[in-house]
Design a protein around this motif. Structure first.
Motif, mmCIF file in Angstrom:
data_model
loop_
_atom_site.group_PDB
_atom_site.id
_atom_site.type_symbol
_atom_site.label_atom_id
_atom_site.label_comp_id
_atom_site.label_asym_id
_atom_site.label_seq_id
_atom_site.Cartn_x
_atom_site.Cartn_y
_atom_site.Cartn_z
ATOM 1 N N ALA A 1 0.799 -1.217 0.000
ATOM 2 C CA ALA A 1 0.000 0.000 0.000
ATOM 3 C C ALA A 1 0.838 1.277 0.000
ATOM 4 N N ALA A 2 2.154 1.160 -0.130
ATOM 5 C CA ALA A 2 3.001 2.356 -0.213
ATOM 6 C C ALA A 2 2.753 3.052 -1.550
ATOM 7 N N PRO A 3 2.830 4.378 -1.591
ATOM 8 C CA PRO A 3 2.594 5.096 -2.849
ATOM 9 C C PRO A 3 3.588 4.696 -3.944
ATOM 10 N N ILE A 4 3.069 4.625 -5.168
ATOM 11 C CA ILE A 4 3.907 4.415 -6.341
ATOM 12 C C ILE A 4 4.078 5.793 -6.975
ATOM 13 N N LEU A 5 5.266 6.328 -6.925
ATOM 14 C CA LEU A 5 5.525 7.663 -7.452
ATOM 15 C C LEU A 5 5.543 7.648 -8.974
#
Length: 136
Positions: free
Chosen positions: A88-92
């Motif tokens: 669930a970490a942001p994908i930049l």
């Protein structure tokens, strides 16, 4: 001459070590653009011919080509035979992230066509995956 060769080798080695290794996605790549995030998208993962009781996993890459970070937040499945595991970490923008899409053929027979919706934070439409398999 020999000193120059050693100096060049050391400089090249230092330059290579100072950059973090960039992961290059290979295989099944899903490209996320601004329009896909706003309107939704779909893709099919074909698991092929399976024996009943087999569980198979396909690795998929999400490549963010949108103008903003993307966060995967939830999944809605048409049945318990499909699953998607993700970070669930942001994908930049410009980055790619791998997810695992699995299909469990226990209790299934014949041609199977299932759906799974992946929702992103702040976007109304999901990205829909279809799982296709022929279970003997």
């Amino acid at each position: 001459m020999f000193r120059g060769l050693i100096l060049c080798s050391l400089l090249l080695l230092a330059a290579c070590m100072s950059r973090p290794a960039q992961v290059v996605p290979t295989g099944h790549i899903v490209v996320l653009t601004d329009s896909v995030l706003q309107c939704g998208g779909c893709d099919t993962v074909r698991f092929g011919r399976l024996h009943s009781g087999e569980t198979v996993v396909s690795r998929l890459w999400f490549e963010n080509r949108s103008s903003q970070p993307v966060v995967m937040v939830s999944v809605a499945r048409s049945c318990g035979c499909t699953a998607l595991s993700f970070d669930a970490a942001p994908i930049l923008p410009g980055e790619a992230r791998v997810v695992e899409f699995s299909f469990d053929s226990r209790g299934e027979f014949g041609w199977q066509f299932r759906s799974l919706d992946l929702f992103f934070a702040g976007f109304p439409q999901p990205f829909r995956f279809f799982a296709e398999a022929d279970v003997e």
